[in-house]
Design an enzyme around this catalytic site. Structure first.
Site, PDB file in Angstrom:
ATOM      1  N   ARG A  69     -10.930  -4.352 -14.075  1.00  0.00           N
ATOM      2  CA  ARG A  69      -9.846  -3.744 -14.854  1.00  0.00           C
ATOM      3  C   ARG A  69      -8.500  -4.018 -14.189  1.00  0.00           C
ATOM      4  O   ARG A  69      -8.278  -3.644 -13.053  1.00  0.00           O
ATOM      5  CB  ARG A  69     -10.080  -2.237 -14.949  1.00  0.00           C
ATOM      6  N   TYR A 103      -4.724  -3.648  -9.606  1.00  0.00           N
ATOM      7  CA  TYR A 103      -5.687  -3.039  -8.692  1.00  0.00           C
ATOM      8  C   TYR A 103      -6.394  -4.032  -7.768  1.00  0.00           C
ATOM      9  O   TYR A 103      -7.131  -3.622  -6.891  1.00  0.00           O
ATOM     10  CB  TYR A 103      -6.732  -2.249  -9.482  1.00  0.00           C
ATOM     11  N   ASN A 134      -9.128   9.982  -5.123  1.00  0.00           N
ATOM     12  CA  ASN A 134      -8.311   9.192  -6.034  1.00  0.00           C
ATOM     13  C   ASN A 134      -8.661   9.736  -7.418  1.00  0.00           C
ATOM     14  O   ASN A 134      -9.681   9.344  -7.988  1.00  0.00           O
ATOM     15  CB  ASN A 134      -8.628   7.704  -5.929  1.00  0.00           C
ATOM     16  N   HIS A 178      -2.601  13.029 -13.515  1.00  0.00           N
ATOM     17  CA  HIS A 178      -1.483  13.320 -14.399  1.00  0.00           C
ATOM     18  C   HIS A 178      -1.825  14.303 -15.517  1.00  0.00           C
ATOM     19  O   HIS A 178      -0.949  14.655 -16.305  1.00  0.00           O
ATOM     20  CB  HIS A 178      -0.965  12.019 -15.021  1.00  0.00           C
TER      21      HIS A 178
END
Length: 145
Positions: free
Chosen positions: A17, A22, A73, A79
């Site tokens: 992804r 990343y 993480n 959020h």
């Protein structure tokens, strides 16, 4: 000291992804690097990943009950999740937790600049790639001494 490393939604897709954000390292690679560094530091480490908010909350409860340190993480739940924040608050009475993000969330979309968990974390590491996990381990090792 036992450290529980929790990875939230979509982190099982690392290496596939958005590699431009990343990188190409997989979650299995991250877990291998974390385990190796934890052993060098004399820490007992366990890594877990879930795409489900409730599962992460349950694991944080387990860490609180067992008095484990946590590296998390939270992915997108950073959020959005008041439930995860409420669970993480309980860790403040123990060894606490360090929030880690592979990308620099503050240099991305506006909505990523708000974290429901940063203000209750021992620290936040963002934008240093998977090195952030290793730095968090070093922090907990320094606290165990």
């Amino acid at each position: 000291m036992k450290v529980l490393v929790l990875n939230g939604p979509n982190l099982n897709r690392l290496g596939k992804r958005q590699p431009e954000i990343y990188g190409s390292t997989t979650l299995e690679d991250v877990e291998m690097f974390v385990a190796k560094r934890a052993e060098e530091l004399g820490l007992d480490v366990e890594c877990r990943q879930s795409n489900y908010e409730g599962q992460l909350v349950e694991w944080v409860h387990e860490a609180a009950d067992q008095k484990w340190a946590v590296i998390i993480n939270p992915g997108a739940y950073t959020h959005t999740s008041v439930a995860l924040r409420d669970a993480l608050v309980e860790l403040q009475d123990n060894n606490g937790f360090v929030e880690v993000h592979i990308s620099n969330v503050h240099a991305r979309e506006e909505f990523r600049k708000h974290s429901y968990v940063s203000d209750i974390a021992r620290g936040t590491i963002a934008g240093l790639g998977i090195q952030g996990y290793l730095l968090a381990l070093e922090y907990f090792a320094s606290q165990a001494s």
